[in-house]
Design a protein around this motif. Structure first.
Motif, short mmCIF file in Angstrom:
data_model
loop_
_atom_site.label_atom_id
_atom_site.label_comp_id
_atom_site.label_asym_id
_atom_site.label_seq_id
_atom_site.Cartn_x
_atom_site.Cartn_y
_atom_site.Cartn_z
N SER A 93 6.91 3.73 -4.86
CA SER A 93 6.03 4.77 -5.38
C SER A 93 4.62 4.21 -5.44
CB SER A 93 6.48 5.21 -6.77
OG SER A 93 7.73 5.85 -6.70
N LEU A 94 3.71 4.85 -4.69
CA LEU A 94 2.33 4.40 -4.61
C LEU A 94 1.43 5.39 -5.33
CD1 LEU A 94 0.03 2.61 -3.37
CD2 LEU A 94 0.08 4.16 -1.40
N THR A 96 -2.37 6.52 -6.12
CA THR A 96 -3.64 6.35 -5.43
C THR A 96 -4.63 7.43 -5.85
OG1 THR A 96 -4.68 6.16 -3.23
CG2 THR A 96 -2.89 7.75 -3.47
N ALA A 101 -7.21 8.53 0.35
CA ALA A 101 -5.96 9.04 0.93
C ALA A 101 -6.07 9.20 2.45
CB ALA A 101 -5.59 10.37 0.29
N VAL A 105 -4.76 5.44 3.06
CA VAL A 105 -3.34 5.57 2.68
C VAL A 105 -2.51 6.22 3.79
CG1 VAL A 105 -1.73 6.62 1.05
CG2 VAL A 105 -3.87 5.62 0.23
N VAL A 109 0.62 4.49 5.76
CA VAL A 109 2.00 4.96 5.56
C VAL A 109 2.61 5.41 6.88
CG1 VAL A 109 3.40 6.75 4.46
CG2 VAL A 109 1.63 5.57 3.14
N LEU A 123 4.10 9.23 -2.91
CA LEU A 123 2.69 9.20 -3.32
C LEU A 123 2.47 9.95 -4.63
CD1 LEU A 123 0.88 9.84 0.09
CD2 LEU A 123 1.45 7.66 -0.99
N GLU A 125 -0.94 11.01 -7.16
CA GLU A 125 -2.40 10.99 -7.25
C GLU A 125 -2.86 10.83 -8.70
OE1 GLU A 125 -6.26 13.88 -6.94
OE2 GLU A 125 -4.46 14.49 -5.84
#
Length: 317
Positions: A93-94, A96, A101, A105, A109, A123, A125
Motif C-alpha cells: 500500500s503506497l 502518495t 502521481a 507514481v 507502478v 494507492l 492519496e
C-alpha cells in the motif's frame, strides 16, 4: 507469539472488522475470534474492545499491531534471504500526494507490474501530515512525502526516510500588468503585498511557507482563498482572483497564468520515500521504492543516490 495471529491483528487494524479479516485470511469469523482470544492470553493484555456490533483495538492492541508490522517484515525478509530465489510476491500500500502521481507514481507502478506481476500495489492519496499518520498506523507500507526547505518538517523517529530529490517553487499569478516568467525578486514580490493569496484548507506547512516567503519581502500576506485542488488554484489565478505558490510538478500551462520561479526566495520542495524502519527489508517494498526512485530522476532536481538493490539469488550464494 504465533505469527499467524500477529498477521490477523495487523489486518484487523487495517480493515476494522472481523468479517473483513476473515475474508482476507480465508478463515471463518469464529476461527479469527478464537485466534484473537489466544493472542490476548499470549500478550497478557486486552487487545480488543467491543464497539457496538464491531470491535476496536485497545491502546495495547494498537501498540502490538505496530510492533507486528516490524516483526512480520523482518521474518519475511529472513525467509526471502534463506530462499534466495523466486519472484517477489505481496501487496504494497503506497500513500502518495497528487502532484507526483502522473510524473512519478504511475510510470513506476506500470513498469513494476510489467516486470514483477506478483507485486500488487494499492494507492492511497494523502498530504504528508495524514500520510505520516497512515504509515505509523500500519495502514500503508510505503509513502511519498515532502517538506519545504524554508519550513523543515520533523519526521517521526519510527520512520526511515530515503530522499528522492527536490523541485523548485513557482509563484502563480495572472498574466496581466507586471507579471513575468523571470525569476522573482524581492522588489517584485513586494509589489504583491496587497494581492489576495491562495493557500490550502489545512492551514499547515503551506501557510508557514507563504508567510516566510512574504516576510522576506517585508509584508504579511492576505490569505483570502483556501483551495486544495491545484487545478482550481490555477483557475482562480487565471480569473485574476489571487496569486499562489505551486511546486513545479503541479504547475500547468494555462492561458492567463504566468509562473515565476521563486529561486532562493522560496527555496525548494524536498521529496522523499518513507516507511517504518523494518519494512525496507521486504523485497516488494524495496523494489517499488527503487522504481519510484528511477522515475523521480527524470523530473526532480538534486537527485539522491540510488537506493540499495533488492536481494536476489546471487546475493546469497
Amino acid at each position: 507469539m504465533d505469527l499467524t495471529r500477529l498477521r490477523l491483528l495487523v489486518e484487523l487494524e487495517r480493515w476494522g472488522t472481523m468479517a473483513a479479516v476473515a475474508e482476507v485470511a480465508g478463515m471463518s469469523t469464529s476461527a479469527v475470534s478464537k485466534h484473537f482470544a489466544v493472542l490476548e492470553k499470549e500478550a497478557g493484555a486486552r487487545l480488543l474492545a467491543p464497539e457496538g456490533r464491531r470491535v476496536r483495538l485497545t491502546p495495547a492492541g494498537q501498540r502490538l499491531a505496530r510492533h507486528a508490522v516490524d516483526i512480520l517484515a523482518r521474518v519475511e525478509a529472513a525467509q526471502a534471504e534463506l530462499a534466495g530465489e523466486g519472484e517477489p510476491v505481496g501487496r504494497v500500500s503506497l500513500v502518495t500526494f497528487v502532484s507526483v502521481a502522473t510524473p512519478i507514481v504511475l510510470p513506476a507502478v506500470r513498469r513494476l507490474r510489467a516486470d514483477h506481476p506478483g507485486i500488487d500495489v494499492r494507492l492511497i492519496e494523502h498530504e504528508p501530515d495524514d500520510a505520516l499518520r497512515v504509515l505509523q498506523s500500519g495502514a500503508a507500507d510505503l509513502g511519498l512525502v515532502y517538506d519545504y526547505s524554508l519550513v523543515p518538517r520533523r519526521f517521526p523517529g519510527t520512520l526511515t526516510l530515503r530522499p528522492l530529490g527536490t523541485e523548485p517553487l513557482l509563484l502563480s499569478q495572472p498574466s496581466t500588468g507586471a507579471a513575468t516568467s523571470r525569476t522573482m525578486t524581492r522588489s517584485r514580490l513586494r509589489g504583491l503585498a496587497d494581492a489576495s493569496w491562495i493557500a490550502n484548507s489545512r492551514g499547515s506547512d503551506d501557510d508557514e511557507l507563504v508567510s516566510r516567503l512574504c516576510a522576506g519581502a517585508g509584508f504579511a500576506p492576505l490569505i483570502r482563498h483556501r483551495i486544495d485542488n491545484l487545478e482550481m488554484v490555477e483557475e482562480l489565478v487565471a480569473a485574476g482572483m489571487g496569486v499562489g505558490v505551486l511546486p513545479k510538478l503541479a504547475a500547468a500551462t494555462r492561458r492567463g497564468v504566468v509562473h515565476s520561479p521563486l529561486g532562493e526566495l522560496g527555496g525548494s520542495r524536498r521529496i522523499a520515500l518513507a516507511a517504518n524502519t523494518g519494512a525496507w527489508a521486504w523485497r516488494p517494498i524495496l523494489l517499488l521504492g527503487r522504481y519510484l526512485w528511477q522515475e523521480a530522476q527524470r523530473v526532480l532536481d538534486d537527485a539522491a543516490p540510488e537506493p540499495p538493490a533488492p536481494p536476489g539469488p546471487a546475493d546469497f550464494g
